[in-house]
Design a protein around this motif. Structure first.
Motif, PDB file in Angstrom:
ATOM      1  N   UNK A   1      -7.066 -17.490  56.852  1.00  0.00           N
ATOM      2  CA  UNK A   1      -5.840 -18.302  56.947  1.00  0.00           C
ATOM      3  C   UNK A   1      -4.771 -17.680  57.841  1.00  0.00           C
ATOM      4  N   UNK A   2      -5.163 -16.795  58.752  1.00  0.00           N
ATOM      5  CA  UNK A   2      -4.165 -16.034  59.504  1.00  0.00           C
ATOM      6  C   UNK A   2      -3.229 -16.908  60.329  1.00  0.00           C
ATOM      7  N   UNK A   3      -3.743 -17.989  60.907  1.00  0.00           N
ATOM      8  CA  UNK A   3      -2.891 -18.829  61.746  1.00  0.00           C
ATOM      9  C   UNK A   3      -1.800 -19.510  60.912  1.00  0.00           C
ATOM     10  N   UNK A   4      -2.181 -20.039  59.763  1.00  0.00           N
ATOM     11  CA  UNK A   4      -1.209 -20.718  58.902  1.00  0.00           C
ATOM     12  C   UNK A   4      -0.182 -19.743  58.338  1.00  0.00           C
ATOM     13  N   UNK A   5      -0.523 -18.455  58.299  1.00  0.00           N
ATOM     14  CA  UNK A   5       0.372 -17.439  57.743  1.00  0.00           C
ATOM     15  C   UNK A   5       1.194 -16.734  58.817  1.00  0.00           C
ATOM     16  N   UNK A   6       1.070 -17.200  60.065  1.00  0.00           N
ATOM     17  CA  UNK A   6       1.836 -16.613  61.150  1.00  0.00           C
ATOM     18  C   UNK A   6       1.344 -15.252  61.583  1.00  0.00           C
ATOM     19  N   UNK A   7       0.058 -14.986  61.346  1.00  0.00           N
ATOM     20  CA  UNK A   7      -0.557 -13.709  61.709  1.00  0.00           C
ATOM     21  C   UNK A   7      -1.323 -13.877  63.008  1.00  0.00           C
ATOM     22  N   UNK A   8      -1.133 -12.955  63.934  1.00  0.00           N
ATOM     23  CA  UNK A   8      -1.866 -13.034  65.196  1.00  0.00           C
ATOM     24  C   UNK A   8      -3.327 -12.668  64.991  1.00  0.00           C
ATOM     25  N   UNK A   9      -4.155 -13.050  65.950  1.00  0.00           N
ATOM     26  CA  UNK A   9      -5.579 -12.719  65.874  1.00  0.00           C
ATOM     27  C   UNK A   9      -5.789 -11.208  65.877  1.00  0.00           C
ATOM     28  N   UNK A  10      -5.017 -10.500  66.713  1.00  0.00           N
ATOM     29  CA  UNK A  10      -5.144  -9.040  66.768  1.00  0.00           C
ATOM     30  C   UNK A  10      -4.745  -8.393  65.449  1.00  0.00           C
ATOM     31  N   UNK A  11      -3.675  -8.896  64.851  1.00  0.00           N
ATOM     32  CA  UNK A  11      -3.233  -8.330  63.577  1.00  0.00           C
ATOM     33  C   UNK A  11      -4.249  -8.626  62.480  1.00  0.00           C
ATOM     34  N   UNK A  12      -4.805  -9.837  62.516  1.00  0.00           N
ATOM     35  CA  UNK A  12      -5.861 -10.186  61.554  1.00  0.00           C
ATOM     36  C   UNK A  12      -7.044  -9.238  61.682  1.00  0.00           C
ATOM     37  N   UNK A  13      -7.478  -8.981  62.907  1.00  0.00           N
ATOM     38  CA  UNK A  13      -8.610  -8.083  63.128  1.00  0.00           C
ATOM     39  C   UNK A  13      -8.300  -6.662  62.654  1.00  0.00           C
ATOM     40  N   UNK A  14      -7.056  -6.241  62.831  1.00  0.00           N
ATOM     41  CA  UNK A  14      -6.664  -4.902  62.377  1.00  0.00           C
ATOM     42  C   UNK A  14      -6.763  -4.805  60.854  1.00  0.00           C
ATOM     43  N   UNK A  15      -6.312  -5.835  60.153  1.00  0.00           N
ATOM     44  CA  UNK A  15      -6.340  -5.828  58.688  1.00  0.00           C
ATOM     45  C   UNK A  15      -7.776  -5.816  58.180  1.00  0.00           C
ATOM     46  N   UNK A  16      -8.612  -6.647  58.774  1.00  0.00           N
ATOM     47  CA  UNK A  16     -10.020  -6.686  58.381  1.00  0.00           C
ATOM     48  C   UNK A  16     -10.680  -5.337  58.660  1.00  0.00           C
ATOM     49  N   UNK A  17     -10.352  -4.734  59.801  1.00  0.00           N
ATOM     50  CA  UNK A  17     -10.899  -3.424  60.137  1.00  0.00           C
ATOM     51  C   UNK A  17     -10.444  -2.342  59.172  1.00  0.00           C
ATOM     52  N   UNK A  18      -9.205  -2.424  58.730  1.00  0.00           N
ATOM     53  CA  UNK A  18      -8.696  -1.460  57.762  1.00  0.00           C
ATOM     54  C   UNK A  18      -9.466  -1.555  56.448  1.00  0.00           C
ATOM     55  N   UNK A  19      -9.767  -2.786  56.024  1.00  0.00           N
ATOM     56  CA  UNK A  19     -10.505  -2.929  54.764  1.00  0.00           C
ATOM     57  C   UNK A  19     -11.942  -2.435  54.921  1.00  0.00           C
ATOM     58  N   UNK A  20     -12.555  -2.674  56.074  1.00  0.00           N
ATOM     59  CA  UNK A  20     -13.909  -2.171  56.317  1.00  0.00           C
ATOM     60  C   UNK A  20     -13.938  -0.639  56.223  1.00  0.00           C
ATOM     61  N   UNK A  21     -12.920   0.001  56.821  1.00  0.00           N
ATOM     62  CA  UNK A  21     -12.832   1.465  56.757  1.00  0.00           C
ATOM     63  C   UNK A  21     -12.550   1.928  55.330  1.00  0.00           C
ATOM     64  N   UNK A  22     -11.730   1.154  54.620  1.00  0.00           N
ATOM     65  CA  UNK A  22     -11.432   1.475  53.212  1.00  0.00           C
ATOM     66  C   UNK A  22     -12.706   1.473  52.380  1.00  0.00           C
TER      67      UNK A  22
END
Length: 221
Positions: A24-45
């Protein structure tokens, strides 16, 4: 094997948060790059969390690693939550609030004065890099509830050498308030052997702060 409630709670929040952001990143005002960063952080977590929760790898190293990552990732996800809820073009739904871990706005209250007394700090446990304390109502010894018209427990921390003089006021750093009177303070690996100092105070529903408690201290193991 003893696992931190703080870490476990954050894991399940982060899992739902990253999945919801990804969809839901677009509806939440999150950029694609920021979305990818968050997903990457969880993968590393996940990689570090898997070691932390595996009995064969749960040790001082994996505990230190997960504590460092928690402190870093928690700051980032809290920043994203603030970004979303402060965006005037977004109207959050009930589902948004649940999946993003954002508290629903409360009906504004007139000024609620702070308590004129402070919590009493007692130690619950002190295991590797994880200190659990109880900010107890001094008027209700042993009871875990907060006093009336107290919304949260504010607290600040400082570190010194194990045998050093107590820190001065400027050495303390304010932490995110806790909703529960019993909570964990996670330390990173370089704090092992240091003395942790904690001061707690009550916060009213309108964020008025009461007086500081007497400093509590414990050597980090």
């Amino acid at each position: 094997m003893e696992l931190s409630k703080t870490i476990l709670d954050y894991h399940f929040f982060f899992k739902a948060f990253s999945a919801y952001i990804s969809t839901n990143f677009l509806a939440l005002g999150i950029s694609s790059d920021q979305k990818d960063e968050i997903v990457g952080l969880f993968t590393a977590w996940l990689l570090v969390f898997d070691d932390y929760t595996n009995p064969n790898f749960h040790n001082n190293i994996s505990i230190g690693d997960i504590n460092v990552l928690y402190i870093t990732d928690h700051a980032i996800t809290e920043g994203v939550k603030t970004q979303i809820k402060s965006n005037p073009s977004i109207e959050l739904s009930g589902v948004d609030y649940v999946n993003l871990g954002i508290a629903r706005p409360k009906k504004p209250r007139s000024n609620v004065p702070a308590k004129d007394f402070a919590p009493t700090i007692t130690l619950v446990s002190n295991t590797h890099l994880t200190t659990k304390i109880f900010a107890m109502d001094p008027n209700r010894i042993g009871k875990k509830g907060k006093p009336k018209d107290v919304e949260s427990i504010g607290y600040k921390t400082a570190y010194t050498g194990a045998d050093a003089v107590p820190p001065v006021a400027e050495d303390y750093r304010r932490q995110e308030p806790e909703g529960s009177t019993v909570f964990e303070i996670l330390s990173v690996g370089d704090k092992e052997g240091k003395r942790l100092w904690v001061i707690c105070y009550y916060l009213s529903p309108t964020h008025e702060a009461g007086p500081d408690s007497r400093p509590f201290s414990i050597v980090i193991v």
